[in-house]
Design a protein around this motif. Structure first.
Motif, PDB file in Angstrom:
ATOM      1  N   ASP A 173       0.705   4.716   1.995  1.00 52.16           N
ATOM      2  CA  ASP A 173       0.146   5.616   2.818  1.00 52.16           C
ATOM      3  C   ASP A 173      -0.158   7.025   2.491  1.00 52.16           C
ATOM      4  OD1 ASP A 173      -0.088   3.449   4.562  1.00 52.16           O
ATOM      5  OD2 ASP A 173       2.153   3.675   5.475  1.00 52.16           O
ATOM      6  N   GLU A 174      -0.859   7.858   3.217  1.00 52.45           N
ATOM      7  CA  GLU A 174      -0.841   9.086   2.660  1.00 52.45           C
ATOM      8  C   GLU A 174       0.448   9.963   2.809  1.00 52.45           C
ATOM      9  OE1 GLU A 174      -3.162  11.228   1.107  1.00 52.45           O
ATOM     10  OE2 GLU A 174      -3.982   9.081   0.782  1.00 52.45           O
ATOM     11  N   GLU A 192       3.434   8.654   2.457  1.00 55.06           N
ATOM     12  CA  GLU A 192       4.075   8.313   1.461  1.00 55.06           C
ATOM     13  C   GLU A 192       3.731   9.072   0.168  1.00 55.06           C
ATOM     14  OE1 GLU A 192       5.276   3.914   3.056  1.00 55.06           O
ATOM     15  OE2 GLU A 192       3.606   4.126   1.832  1.00 55.06           O
ATOM     16  N   LYS A 223       0.828  -0.986  -0.019  1.00 55.18           N
ATOM     17  CA  LYS A 223      -0.130  -0.097  -0.062  1.00 55.18           C
ATOM     18  C   LYS A 223       0.969   1.262   0.015  1.00 55.18           C
ATOM     19  CE  LYS A 223      -0.619  -0.508   5.029  1.00 55.18           C
ATOM     20  NZ  LYS A 223       0.626   0.331   5.625  1.00 55.18           N
TER      21      LYS A 223
END
Length: 115
Positions: A24-25, A27, A22
């Motif tokens: 993340d925000e 990242e 995933k």
């Protein structure tokens, strides 16, 4: 048009970022900032994020190449002259995925921070 070598490096960053399954925000925000600094258009950035799972990235097999990859990533992040919190966190995460210990990461990053 972004430099092809820097664009390929950015693509590697994207693939490393999704290695855990995933983005993340924090990242995504760091990747967006780097993409913006490189001149990657928003539509291309979004396409790269959408296809991130398709990218293949092989972690370098020797320490020298791992260090070189990390240094290049740091240089890209420092295009604006400083690390944002998101960039620092992304670099730390990628360094861990490249096999660096926390102590090694701290040592490497301290060489790039202002006294």
């Amino acid at each position: 048009m972004p430099d092809p070598i820097k664009l390929q490096h950015f693509r590697n960053l994207v693939s490393l970022t999704v290695a855990d399954g995933k983005i993340d925000e924090v990242e995504r925000a760091a990747l967006y900032k780097i993409a913006y600094e490189l001149g990657v258009p928003l539509d291309r950035f979004n396409l790269m994020i959408d296809r991130a799972h398709e990218y293949k990235y092989l972690i370098p097999q020797n320490q020298h190449e791992r260090e070189k990859q990390l240094e290049q990533m740091i240089e890209v992040a420092l295009l604006d002259g400083e690390f944002s919190k998101a960039e620092f966190e992304l670099i730390t995460m990628v360094a861990e995925k490249l096999g660096f210990t926390k102590e090694e990461i701290d040592s490497i990053l301290s060489g790039y921070q202002k006294p």
